[in-house]
Design a protein around this motif. Structure first.
Motif, PDB file in Angstrom:
ATOM      1  N   LEU A 161      28.431 -11.237 -18.493  1.00  0.00           N
ATOM      2  CA  LEU A 161      27.724  -9.964 -18.360  1.00  0.00           C
ATOM      3  C   LEU A 161      26.690 -10.015 -17.240  1.00  0.00           C
ATOM      4  CD1 LEU A 161      27.170  -7.109 -19.429  1.00  0.00           C
ATOM      5  CD2 LEU A 161      25.561  -8.126 -21.071  1.00  0.00           C
ATOM      6  N   ALA A 162      25.946 -11.101 -17.155  1.00  0.00           N
ATOM      7  CA  ALA A 162      24.931 -11.241 -16.106  1.00  0.00           C
ATOM      8  C   ALA A 162      25.571 -11.213 -14.722  1.00  0.00           C
ATOM      9  CB  ALA A 162      24.145 -12.533 -16.306  1.00  0.00           C
ATOM     10  N   LEU A 163      26.732 -11.839 -14.580  1.00  0.00           N
ATOM     11  CA  LEU A 163      27.400 -11.888 -13.280  1.00  0.00           C
ATOM     12  C   LEU A 163      28.031 -10.542 -12.918  1.00  0.00           C
ATOM     13  CD1 LEU A 163      28.972 -15.456 -13.440  1.00  0.00           C
ATOM     14  CD2 LEU A 163      26.862 -14.720 -12.320  1.00  0.00           C
ATOM     15  N   VAL A 164      28.496  -9.807 -13.919  1.00  0.00           N
ATOM     16  CA  VAL A 164      28.956  -8.439 -13.667  1.00  0.00           C
ATOM     17  C   VAL A 164      27.794  -7.604 -13.123  1.00  0.00           C
ATOM     18  CG1 VAL A 164      29.768  -6.295 -14.737  1.00  0.00           C
ATOM     19  CG2 VAL A 164      30.840  -8.472 -15.347  1.00  0.00           C
ATOM     20  N   SER A 169      33.048 -10.021  -8.620  1.00  0.00           N
ATOM     21  CA  SER A 169      34.394  -9.678  -9.053  1.00  0.00           C
ATOM     22  C   SER A 169      34.856 -10.669 -10.120  1.00  0.00           C
ATOM     23  CB  SER A 169      35.361  -9.729  -7.869  1.00  0.00           C
ATOM     24  OG  SER A 169      35.528 -11.074  -7.426  1.00  0.00           O
ATOM     25  N   ASN A 170      36.005 -10.359 -10.742  1.00  0.00           N
ATOM     26  CA  ASN A 170      36.562 -11.285 -11.730  1.00  0.00           C
ATOM     27  C   ASN A 170      36.840 -12.652 -11.116  1.00  0.00           C
ATOM     28  OD1 ASN A 170      36.462  -9.327 -13.681  1.00  0.00           O
ATOM     29  ND2 ASN A 170      38.621  -8.782 -13.544  1.00  0.00           N
ATOM     30  N   GLN A 171      37.380 -12.645  -9.891  1.00  0.00           N
ATOM     31  CA  GLN A 171      37.673 -13.918  -9.233  1.00  0.00           C
ATOM     32  C   GLN A 171      36.387 -14.690  -8.951  1.00  0.00           C
ATOM     33  OE1 GLN A 171      40.886 -15.356  -8.412  1.00  0.00           O
ATOM     34  NE2 GLN A 171      39.394 -17.033  -8.383  1.00  0.00           N
ATOM     35  N   GLU A 172      35.349 -13.993  -8.501  1.00  0.00           N
ATOM     36  CA  GLU A 172      34.078 -14.664  -8.209  1.00  0.00           C
ATOM     37  C   GLU A 172      33.436 -15.212  -9.478  1.00  0.00           C
ATOM     38  OE1 GLU A 172      32.756 -12.108  -4.245  1.00  0.00           O
ATOM     39  OE2 GLU A 172      32.346 -11.331  -6.252  1.00  0.00           O
ATOM     40  N   ARG A 176      32.637 -19.088 -10.301  1.00  0.00           N
ATOM     41  CA  ARG A 176      31.268 -19.491 -10.654  1.00  0.00           C
ATOM     42  C   ARG A 176      31.221 -20.243 -11.987  1.00  0.00           C
ATOM     43  NH1 ARG A 176      26.138 -16.991  -9.725  1.00  0.00           N
ATOM     44  NH2 ARG A 176      27.053 -16.155  -7.805  1.00  0.00           N
ATOM     45  N   LEU A 177      32.003 -19.760 -12.967  1.00  0.00           N
ATOM     46  CA  LEU A 177      31.938 -20.333 -14.309  1.00  0.00           C
ATOM     47  C   LEU A 177      33.075 -21.320 -14.597  1.00  0.00           C
ATOM     48  CD1 LEU A 177      30.977 -17.161 -16.394  1.00  0.00           C
ATOM     49  CD2 LEU A 177      29.466 -18.928 -15.451  1.00  0.00           C
ATOM     50  N   THR A 183      40.942 -15.284 -18.474  1.00  0.00           N
ATOM     51  CA  THR A 183      39.863 -15.444 -19.446  1.00  0.00           C
ATOM     52  C   THR A 183      38.695 -14.543 -19.107  1.00  0.00           C
ATOM     53  OG1 THR A 183      40.491 -17.745 -19.847  1.00  0.00           O
ATOM     54  CG2 THR A 183      38.265 -17.103 -20.494  1.00  0.00           C
ATOM     55  N   VAL A 184      38.361 -14.451 -17.829  1.00  0.00           N
ATOM     56  CA  VAL A 184      37.272 -13.567 -17.409  1.00  0.00           C
ATOM     57  C   VAL A 184      37.608 -12.119 -17.746  1.00  0.00           C
ATOM     58  CG1 VAL A 184      35.986 -12.676 -15.437  1.00  0.00           C
ATOM     59  CG2 VAL A 184      36.490 -15.115 -15.581  1.00  0.00           C
TER      60      VAL A 184
END
Length: 210
Positions: A161-164, A169-172, A176-177, A183-184
């Motif tokens: 949620l924080a990264l959204v 993006s989903n790929q980013e 990152r994680l 899964t994202v």
């Protein structure tokens, strides 16, 4: 291979976009149109993954074409590419169901990235437009400071949620994680369901309010 339709009333613009997109290994231009009527016909005939859509065109404009495509061919994502960044164009296009909104001065690499991102399920906007959308949404909800604090998320969901909220993006987020993109996507879908947000921009606003 991403199947793309380009819709713009200027032949030179279409030719330039075709050359750019076909310089890649993963995007194929399967059709071109000069107005909204062409766009609707081409989507029905070709079922592209993405329609790169201008807004101001003779006959049926891009907003109405986007509305009809979103209603009847939801698997074909519409990515608006226009010279107009005012609210009179931005909000009608989003309301019609556009998956993103870019200006024609967007860097070529950013345009190609946006095409890939909307196929991946993201909504994509030129940075200045995204900041304006989020700022307007935050102002409109400034009298509600709860920010969804009564909703429980897992630790991983909170990270996503924080990264959204940062506009990734989903790929980013995946990079990152160190998670799979699938899964994202699952986490983002769960976050939308829990928060009641029906698109990525609203989920980003929700994240910032928390």
């Amino acid at each position: 291979m991403i199947r793309l339709v380009i819709v713009d009333d200027q032949r030179l613009v279409r030719a330039g976009l075709r050359m750019l997109c076909e310089s890649t290994d993963d995007i194929e231009v399967v059709g071109e149109g000069a107005n909204g009527i062409d766009a609707i016909r081409l989507v029905a005939e070709l079922a592209p993954d993405v329609v790169l859509m201008d807004l101001r065109m003779p006959g049926l404009d891009g907003v109405e074409a986007t509305r009809q495509i979103a209603a009847s061919h939801s698997d074909s994502k519409v990515l608006v590419l226009t010279t107009f960044d005012d609210d009179d164009h931005l909000y009608p296009a989003l309301g019609a169901g556009a998956a993103g909104f870019l200006l024609k001065d967007t860097a070529p690499a950013d345009l190609l990235d946006a095409i890939r991102r909307v196929v991946d399920g993201d909504m994509h906007f030129s940075p200045a437009l995204l900041h304006r959308l989020v700022g307007r949404a935050l102002t409109a909800t400034a009298d509600d400071d709860r920010g969804g604090t009564d909703i429980t998320f897992t630790a991983r969901e909170s990270e996503v949620l924080a990264l959204v909220g940062e506009g990734l993006s989903n790929q980013e987020i995946s990079d990152r994680l160190h998670l799979g993109v699938t899964t994202v996507k699952t986490h983002v879908s769960n976050l939308m369901e829990k928060s009641g947000c029906n698109n990525r921009v609203r989920l980003a606003v929700f994240s910032l309010r928390r």
